[in-house]
Scaffold this active site. Structure first.
Site, PDB file in Angstrom:
ATOM      1  N   LEU A 128      -6.332 -25.019   0.386  1.00  0.00           N
ATOM      2  CA  LEU A 128      -6.711 -25.416   1.751  1.00  0.00           C
ATOM      3  C   LEU A 128      -7.952 -26.300   1.727  1.00  0.00           C
ATOM      4  O   LEU A 128      -8.101 -27.211   2.539  1.00  0.00           O
ATOM      5  CB  LEU A 128      -7.001 -24.168   2.596  1.00  0.00           C
ATOM      6  CG  LEU A 128      -5.824 -23.275   2.985  1.00  0.00           C
ATOM      7  CD1 LEU A 128      -6.332 -21.999   3.640  1.00  0.00           C
ATOM      8  CD2 LEU A 128      -4.883 -24.021   3.922  1.00  0.00           C
ATOM      9  N   SER A 130     -11.471 -27.567  -1.116  1.00  0.00           N
ATOM     10  CA  SER A 130     -12.028 -27.542  -2.461  1.00  0.00           C
ATOM     11  C   SER A 130     -13.497 -27.935  -2.404  1.00  0.00           C
ATOM     12  O   SER A 130     -13.858 -28.923  -1.771  1.00  0.00           O
ATOM     13  CB  SER A 130     -11.264 -28.514  -3.362  1.00  0.00           C
ATOM     14  OG  SER A 130     -11.763 -28.491  -4.671  1.00  0.00           O
ATOM     15  N   ALA A 131     -14.339 -27.131  -3.063  1.00  0.00           N
ATOM     16  CA  ALA A 131     -15.777 -27.383  -3.063  1.00  0.00           C
ATOM     17  C   ALA A 131     -16.288 -27.440  -4.503  1.00  0.00           C
ATOM     18  O   ALA A 131     -15.506 -27.413  -5.458  1.00  0.00           O
ATOM     19  CB  ALA A 131     -16.502 -26.296  -2.260  1.00  0.00           C
ATOM     20  N   ASP A 285     -26.944 -20.558   5.209  1.00  0.00           N
ATOM     21  CA  ASP A 285     -26.251 -21.827   4.968  1.00  0.00           C
ATOM     22  C   ASP A 285     -25.443 -22.181   6.213  1.00  0.00           C
ATOM     23  O   ASP A 285     -24.241 -22.462   6.148  1.00  0.00           O
ATOM     24  CB  ASP A 285     -25.346 -21.687   3.737  1.00  0.00           C
ATOM     25  CG  ASP A 285     -24.905 -23.041   3.182  1.00  0.00           C
ATOM     26  OD1 ASP A 285     -25.541 -24.058   3.520  1.00  0.00           O
ATOM     27  OD2 ASP A 285     -23.928 -23.083   2.411  1.00  0.00           O
TER      28      ASP A 285
END
Length: 551
Positions: A128, A130-131, A285
């Site tokens: 779904l 991507s980091a 964050d």
């Protein structure tokens, strides 16, 4: 050799984006200039005309996902880097190329210790999202629940370890060569980056963060935290309930969904202060990608929190000093701001309070000429910290992380409602939390919680007190003090004896309260509070006032 090759590649990328000007006056800049004729400029013709922050952002993106993460963490240290660079680094996005879905499937099977078909009814190998450190896959449990599975990138730990080792080498050089190294503390900055990345590499730890945050806000109309599926969670793979929402910065989609943005903006500000000062556990964050909005709740909207790798906590002392600083700013009490910075230990005791007060006034007063709806509390706090650095402020990383989070929250709030008066929303929330935190009921509850420990340690009190008094009389403690400390003690010796007696009396009242509470098990009450609690509060306050440092 690997570190040398990696350093050479970094140098080439820095030169391609002509970032050697960021190292002006350092030995590294001279070496990079020698390499400049052999390194072509970046292909984009507009690079030469870009500001330095934009060039640095592009260079970090080219160096790879780990450097993207470094840049994101560094953007939280606005006390160390120029504002223009910090603003650009906040734009770094974790959208990187995904790794192979079959490899992700194998990592999940290895982490959970069972086949993917045993663990899930379905598992989509196309991610779904991507980091830099992990990617997310949709899946379904055998009971029909929709979930998402977060999977660490393969060999990411080794890559991070190599880059952190290189950073540590650079920090050692800066520590030896930079004239303000004792204030910048480069090794501590690298250690902070390393700790943050280590936390993000342990998905079981992130799951624990999510679970605690969910428990703090379970049933709340303001914030929803997805449920962790612990039976399908390990260090390298984490499974959570799948949620759907609108990113908090997608104003067009929020308006199309009929969301009350003004109510949502005020909730965001209140949530921040409640997480910090009520729960002492806040999402650190909180950019728009990690904060969604529930599209099903229009008139009474709520946020949905995602990504729990970076969470913040403060010590009870830092909570107190920070809350008092906020209240002093609200009240324009600059003398109090100056005193708090010294009393908190953030600045040395020899700093003149009147000079610091004048500096705080110079920072804050210009803001109060504007409408309150235009004042950023995060900006005021950041300028106060930068001003205090001239007066030997010791950097407080945990407070800088909070300051960055506050800046994010205020940014989200103003995007949702440009006219929001953040001060008017924040002040009553903070006042209420402080009133509850230091109420007799709260103090009584804390006393009852610590009562077993106090009773256990009570027999040792006479011996410890006698040993301490004997040290005072014999002067043995002076061997561990600076001469300035000895002079200060000599100047206040007369009041010290009275404070010792008052402290003993306060401790005696605490012991009496402990015995009374044990005998009466709550017993008679005064104004709805047990008598033993009142005695404990008086004794504790007496001992605290006696021991409080005189300035």
């Amino acid at each position: 050799m690997k570190s040398a090759l990696r350093a050479l590649r970094i140098g080439r990328v820095l030169l391609r984006y002509r970032l050697d000007d960021l190292l002006d006056g350092t030995p590294a800049e001279r070496w990079l200039k020698l390499m400049r004729p052999f390194v072509p400029r970046a292909a984009e013709p507009s690079v030469a005309h870009m500001p330095r922050g934009a060039r640095l952002r592009l260079a970090l993106q080219e160096l790879g996902p780990i450097f993207v993460k470094f840049g994101q963490i560094l953007s939280t240290r606005r006390d160390l880097i120029p504002a223009d660079i910090a603003a650009e680094l906040t734009l770094l996005q974790d959208r990187v190329a995904p790794f192979d879905g079959e490899m992700a499937r194998n990592i999940v099977e290895l982490a959970l210790g069972r086949g993917i078909d045993v663990a899930y009814a379905s598992f989509d190998i196309v991610p779904l999202a991507s980091a830099s450190i992990a990617q997310v896959h949709a899946a379904t449990l055998h009971d029909g629940r929709e979930v998402v599975v977060k999977v660490l990138r393969p060999a990411i730990g080794k890559q991070i370890a190599a880059d952190v080792a290189l950073l540590e080498s650079v920090a050692a050089i800066v520590e030896r060569a930079h004239p303000s190294a004792d204030k910048i503390r480069p090794r501590e900055i690298v250690a902070e980056i390393e700790n943050t990345l280590a936390a993000e590499l342990d998905l079981q730890r992130e799951a624990g963060n999510a679970s605690l945050l969910r428990r703090n806000w379970l049933g709340s109309p303001d914030l929803y935290v997805p449920e962790v599926i612990w039976s399908h969670t390990a260090e390298q793979a984490m499974t959570m309930e799948r949620v759907r929402g609108i990113p908090s910065d997608d104003i067009a989609a929020l308006d199309a969904a009929g969301i009350d943005r003004k109510a949502l903006a005020a909730k965001g500000v209140r949530l921040f202060y409640q997480q910090v000062f009520r729960d002492n556990f806040f999402h650190a964050d909180a950019h728009a990608g990690n904060i969604w909005v529930d599209p099903e709740r229009k008139a009474d909207p709520r946020f949905i929190a995602l990504d729990f790798g970076i969470m913040g906590q403060l010590s009870s002392d830092d909570q107190y000093w920070l809350a008092e600083n906020f209240m002093a700013i609200f009240n324009r009490d600059y003398r109090r701001i100056a005193e708090l910075h010294v009393q908190a230990g953030w600045m040395p005791a020899h700093i003149r309070i009147d000079e610091l007060e004048a500096a705080a006034r110079a920072v804050c007063e210009p803001y109060f000429t504007r409408p309150l709806s235009e004042i950023s509390l995060a900006e005021v706090l950041a300028k106060l910290f930068r001003t205090a650095q001239r007066y030997e402020l010791t950097l407080q990383p945990q407070l800088i992380l909070l300051q960055k989070t506050l800046l994010n929250i205020e940014g989200v709030g103003r995007q949702l409602d440009p006219g929001i008066d953040i001060w008017a929303v924040a002040r009553p929330v903070l006042e209420k939390i402080l009133a509850e935190r230091y109420s007799p009921q709260r103090l009584g509850a804390e006393f009852r919680k610590r009562l077993p420990e106090m009773i256990t340690r009570a027999p040792e009190m006479p011996r410890l007190l006698h040993a301490w008094l004997q040290q005072q009389v014999e002067g043995r403690h002076e061997l561990r003090m600076r001469s300035a400390d000895v002079r200060e003690i000599a100047a206040t010796l007369g009041s010290l004896q009275r404070r010792i007696v008052a402290s003993i009396l306060g401790v005696g009242l605490l012991v009496v309260a402990a015995v009374l509470y044990a005998l009466e098990a709550g017993g008679p009450q005064l104004l709805g509070v047990p008598v033993s609690t009142w005695i404990a509060a008086v004794g504790g306050l007496w001992a605290l006032l006696a021991a409080w440092p005189r300035r």
